[in-house]
Design an enzyme around this catalytic site. Sequence first.
Site, PDB file in Angstrom:
ATOM      1  CE1 TYR A 103      43.926  29.539  44.387  1.00 21.79           C
ATOM      2  CE2 TYR A 103      44.751  31.780  44.076  1.00 21.79           C
ATOM      3  CZ  TYR A 103      44.188  30.622  43.558  1.00 21.79           C
ATOM      4  OH  TYR A 103      43.915  30.530  42.212  1.00 21.79           O
ATOM      5  CB  THR A 162      46.484  31.960  39.866  1.00 19.16           C
ATOM      6  OG1 THR A 162      46.307  33.324  40.224  1.00 19.16           O
ATOM      7  CG2 THR A 162      47.386  31.308  40.921  1.00 19.16           C
ATOM      8  CG  ASP A 163      47.442  37.036  38.092  1.00 23.68           C
ATOM      9  OD1 ASP A 163      46.873  36.476  39.055  1.00 23.68           O
ATOM     10  OD2 ASP A 163      47.038  38.119  37.615  1.00 23.68           O
ATOM     11  CD  GLU A 164      45.810  35.638  43.817  1.00 19.75           C
ATOM     12  OE1 GLU A 164      46.167  35.194  44.909  1.00 19.75           O
ATOM     13  OE2 GLU A 164      44.697  36.133  43.612  1.00 19.75           O
ATOM     14  CE  LYS A 215      46.003  27.090  40.927  1.00 20.81           C
ATOM     15  NZ  LYS A 215      45.095  26.014  40.412  1.00 20.81           N
TER      16      LYS A 215
HETATM   17  P1  NAD Z   1      35.894  27.511  41.783  1.00 20.22           P
HETATM   18  O1  NAD Z   1      36.219  27.587  43.229  1.00 20.22           O
HETATM   19  O2  NAD Z   1      34.717  28.237  41.261  1.00 20.22           O
HETATM   20  O3  NAD Z   1      35.707  25.977  41.349  1.00 20.22           O
HETATM   21  C1  NAD Z   1      36.570  24.961  41.785  1.00 20.22           C
HETATM   22  C2  NAD Z   1      35.938  23.622  41.435  1.00 20.22           C
HETATM   23  O4  NAD Z   1      36.824  22.582  41.842  1.00 20.22           O
HETATM   24  C3  NAD Z   1      34.603  23.361  42.148  1.00 20.22           C
HETATM   25  O5  NAD Z   1      33.657  22.863  41.241  1.00 20.22           O
HETATM   26  C4  NAD Z   1      34.959  22.335  43.204  1.00 20.22           C
HETATM   27  O6  NAD Z   1      33.874  21.479  43.545  1.00 20.22           O
HETATM   28  C5  NAD Z   1      36.090  21.572  42.522  1.00 20.22           C
HETATM   29  N1  NAD Z   1      36.973  20.926  43.494  1.00 20.22           N
HETATM   30  C6  NAD Z   1      37.569  21.464  44.599  1.00 20.22           C
HETATM   31  N2  NAD Z   1      38.289  20.543  45.251  1.00 20.22           N
HETATM   32  C7  NAD Z   1      38.190  19.396  44.532  1.00 20.22           C
HETATM   33  C8  NAD Z   1      38.731  18.100  44.676  1.00 20.22           C
HETATM   34  N3  NAD Z   1      39.528  17.797  45.720  1.00 20.22           N
HETATM   35  N4  NAD Z   1      38.433  17.158  43.744  1.00 20.22           N
HETATM   36  C9  NAD Z   1      37.629  17.449  42.700  1.00 20.22           C
HETATM   37  N5  NAD Z   1      37.063  18.672  42.519  1.00 20.22           N
HETATM   38  C10 NAD Z   1      37.349  19.638  43.419  1.00 20.22           C
HETATM   39  O7  NAD Z   1      37.226  27.937  41.035  1.00 20.22           O
HETATM   40  P2  NAD Z   1      37.414  28.781  39.684  1.00 20.22           P
HETATM   41  O8  NAD Z   1      37.379  30.207  40.008  1.00 20.22           O
HETATM   42  O9  NAD Z   1      36.541  28.219  38.643  1.00 20.22           O
HETATM   43  O10 NAD Z   1      38.947  28.409  39.368  1.00 20.22           O
HETATM   44  C11 NAD Z   1      39.273  27.261  38.597  1.00 20.22           C
HETATM   45  C12 NAD Z   1      40.779  27.155  38.501  1.00 20.22           C
HETATM   46  O11 NAD Z   1      41.308  28.339  37.916  1.00 20.22           O
HETATM   47  C13 NAD Z   1      41.471  27.001  39.861  1.00 20.22           C
HETATM   48  O12 NAD Z   1      42.530  26.096  39.699  1.00 20.22           O
HETATM   49  C14 NAD Z   1      41.996  28.395  40.166  1.00 20.22           C
HETATM   50  O13 NAD Z   1      43.163  28.338  40.953  1.00 20.22           O
HETATM   51  C15 NAD Z   1      42.301  28.895  38.773  1.00 20.22           C
HETATM   52  N6  NAD Z   1      42.228  30.358  38.613  1.00 20.22           N
HETATM   53  C16 NAD Z   1      41.084  31.031  38.926  1.00 20.22           C
HETATM   54  C17 NAD Z   1      41.012  32.400  38.693  1.00 20.22           C
HETATM   55  C18 NAD Z   1      39.771  33.206  39.007  1.00 20.22           C
HETATM   56  O14 NAD Z   1      39.796  34.415  38.831  1.00 20.22           O
HETATM   57  N7  NAD Z   1      38.663  32.605  39.411  1.00 20.22           N
HETATM   58  C19 NAD Z   1      42.110  33.077  38.165  1.00 20.22           C
HETATM   59  C20 NAD Z   1      43.283  32.348  37.921  1.00 20.22           C
HETATM   60  C21 NAD Z   1      43.322  30.976  38.109  1.00 20.22           C
HETATM   61  O1  DAU Z   2      44.549  36.799  40.104  1.00 21.77           O
HETATM   62  C1  DAU Z   2      43.901  35.574  39.946  1.00 21.77           C
HETATM   63  C2  DAU Z   2      43.168  35.213  41.208  1.00 21.77           C
HETATM   64  O2  DAU Z   2      42.039  36.081  41.290  1.00 21.77           O
HETATM   65  C3  DAU Z   2      42.725  33.763  41.252  1.00 21.77           C
HETATM   66  O3  DAU Z   2      43.851  32.923  41.235  1.00 21.77           O
HETATM   67  C4  DAU Z   2      41.864  33.481  42.488  1.00 21.77           C
HETATM   68  O4  DAU Z   2      41.367  32.140  42.427  1.00 21.77           O
HETATM   69  C5  DAU Z   2      40.701  34.449  42.491  1.00 21.77           C
HETATM   70  O5  DAU Z   2      39.943  34.271  43.667  1.00 21.77           O
HETATM   71  C6  DAU Z   2      41.189  35.898  42.395  1.00 21.77           C
HETATM   72  O6  DAU Z   2      41.887  36.279  43.616  1.00 21.77           O
HETATM   73  P1  DAU Z   2      41.693  37.738  44.259  1.00 21.77           P
HETATM   74  O7  DAU Z   2      42.039  37.676  45.671  1.00 21.77           O
HETATM   75  O8  DAU Z   2      42.339  38.772  43.412  1.00 21.77           O
HETATM   76  O9  DAU Z   2      40.096  37.866  44.031  1.00 21.77           O
HETATM   77  P2  DAU Z   2      38.936  38.399  44.990  1.00 21.77           P
HETATM   78  O10 DAU Z   2      37.688  38.472  44.169  1.00 21.77           O
HETATM   79  O11 DAU Z   2      38.880  37.684  46.286  1.00 21.77           O
HETATM   80  O12 DAU Z   2      39.402  39.886  45.304  1.00 21.77           O
HETATM   81  C7  DAU Z   2      39.664  40.827  44.262  1.00 21.77           C
HETATM   82  C8  DAU Z   2      40.145  42.117  44.915  1.00 21.77           C
HETATM   83  O13 DAU Z   2      39.062  42.691  45.660  1.00 21.77           O
HETATM   84  C9  DAU Z   2      41.270  41.917  45.907  1.00 21.77           C
HETATM   85  O14 DAU Z   2      42.148  43.021  45.845  1.00 21.77           O
HETATM   86  C10 DAU Z   2      40.564  41.889  47.270  1.00 21.77           C
HETATM   87  C11 DAU Z   2      39.384  42.817  47.050  1.00 21.77           C
HETATM   88  N1  DAU Z   2      38.145  42.505  47.800  1.00 21.77           N
HETATM   89  C12 DAU Z   2      37.645  41.246  47.726  1.00 21.77           C
HETATM   90  C13 DAU Z   2      36.499  40.905  48.398  1.00 21.77           C
HETATM   91  C14 DAU Z   2      35.949  39.507  48.323  1.00 21.77           C
HETATM   92  C15 DAU Z   2      37.508  43.490  48.545  1.00 21.77           C
HETATM   93  O15 DAU Z   2      37.950  44.647  48.585  1.00 21.77           O
HETATM   94  N2  DAU Z   2      36.364  43.152  49.202  1.00 21.77           N
HETATM   95  C16 DAU Z   2      35.833  41.896  49.185  1.00 21.77           C
HETATM   96  O16 DAU Z   2      34.782  41.652  49.844  1.00 21.77           O
END
Ligand code: NAD
Ligand code: DAU
Length: 356
Positions: free
Chosen positions: A162, A137-139, A166
């Site tokens: 989180y 992630t970019d975080e 990562k």
């Molecule tokens: P998600 O939470 O939707 O899915 C995570 C999956 O991992 C689930 O299916 C869960 O069952 C599985 N999992 C969790 N713990 C596990 C374990 N111990 N063993 C096996 N499986 C396990 O997540 P996502 O949003 O699809 O993100 C996927 C990846 O991308 C993550 O590594 C996250 O950090 C990264 N990422 C997500 C975003 C985003 O915007 N969603 C952005 C940047 C990076």
């Molecule tokens: O940047 C990549 C990341 O983006 C991933 O690594 C994470 O897995 C993914 O969850 C996401 O993190 P964020 O914290 O940016 O996503 P989230 O959807 O939780 O929130 C997006 C923005 O919206 C953030 O500034 C918080 C705000 N927010 C979120 C929720 C859930 C609100 O204002 N209200 C809300 O109820």
Amino acid sequence: MASRKILVTGGAGFIGANFVRYTLQERDDWQIVNLDALTYAGNLLNLKDIPVDQQKRHHFVHGDIRDKKLLADLFSRHNFNGVIHFAAESHVDRSITGPMAFVDTNVGGTCELLRAGLAHWQKRKEDAAFRFHHVSTDEVYGSLGEEGSFSEDSPYDPSSPYSASKAASDHFVRAYHRTYGLPVVITNCSNNYGPYQFPEKLIPLMILNVVELQPLPVYGQGKNVRDWLYVLDHCQALLRVFEQGEPGQTYNIGGGQESANIDIVRKICAMVDNRLGRAPGTSEELITFVKDRPGHDFRYAINAAKISRELNWQPAYTFDSALRNTVDWYLNNMEWVKAIRTGEYRNWLELNYKQR
Ligand code: NAD
Ligand code: DAU
């Protein structure tokens, strides 16, 4: 393109399931072993619509990346040509209330997978295409002010449990390359959105709350900015990096579409009101400014010049049209939403899915 068998972890989650579907379609001789623990975020309904002719190339394994024995068994039974590692605890707010699950899975689980992946690769170093691809992630780079963007050289400065977990996992992945030569690639991407995202994240949460006329909780003043990446653009970039990325390298992936949270929420209100035939402005009244997230990063923005220059990848979707697709997907898939709300999706394995 040579046929491959790959291990995907977390392939029942949001991005993982989109990636599994995308890859089965784009690479018609690839086999995917999909290892997922089916936590609250893992959902086999996300994989239900894999076309029948592709299902035989998808092998679901219900299990945990922290399970050494299971990993040893999987790596001994399958001649994997690579690993794409998505499995993680992914939600920032949950990491604030319960950080240890993030340490266990994101750090401990990644280390177990690295160990098993290394032992496997050491026996088959002749496979020059083998990659251990860590999806990150970019975080990890922390927060930006009004200006600038994250490049692959930006220093690590994570804010939440989180992002700290990562960041730690990225460091371990890099260490396995430098110490043992494991051919790793790391991608750090921005906020994804699109079909099958669990409705705890901003975009699906707001869509469903607008549909149900529930309050729309906006943290702080809603001015925090994210760089939005449509999940199918992300999947294309991941496959490109997995196949063509240089071992040991990191690639940032972004949508190049920055938006403040409040602007997104207002767009969603307008789109859903329009789709449901409500008077314009109806849903905006639901916007409720709530207490800010602790340690809330102000702004993320990705400089994606490296992946563009070296691997010729650019996002294809524009934010407004892909957001509209996403809104439509949720409106057309209320059965999926209902299964999540009732918890019925947790029974899908027992009821409908045969392990192969
Ligand atoms: P998600 O939470 O939707 O899915 C995570 C999956 O991992 C689930 O299916 C869960 O069952 C599985 N999992 C969790 N713990 C596990 C374990 N111990 N063993 C096996 N499986 C396990 O997540 P996502 O949003 O699809 O993100 C996927 C990846 O991308 C993550 O590594 C996250 O950090 C990264 N990422 C997500 C975003 C985003 O915007 N969603 C952005 C940047 C990076
Ligand atoms: O940047 C990549 C990341 O983006 C991933 O690594 C994470 O897995 C993914 O969850 C996401 O993190 P964020 O914290 O940016 O996503 P989230 O959807 O939780 O929130 C997006 C923005 O919206 C953030 O500034 C918080 C705000 N927010 C979120 C929720 C859930 C609100 O204002 N209200 C809300 O109820």
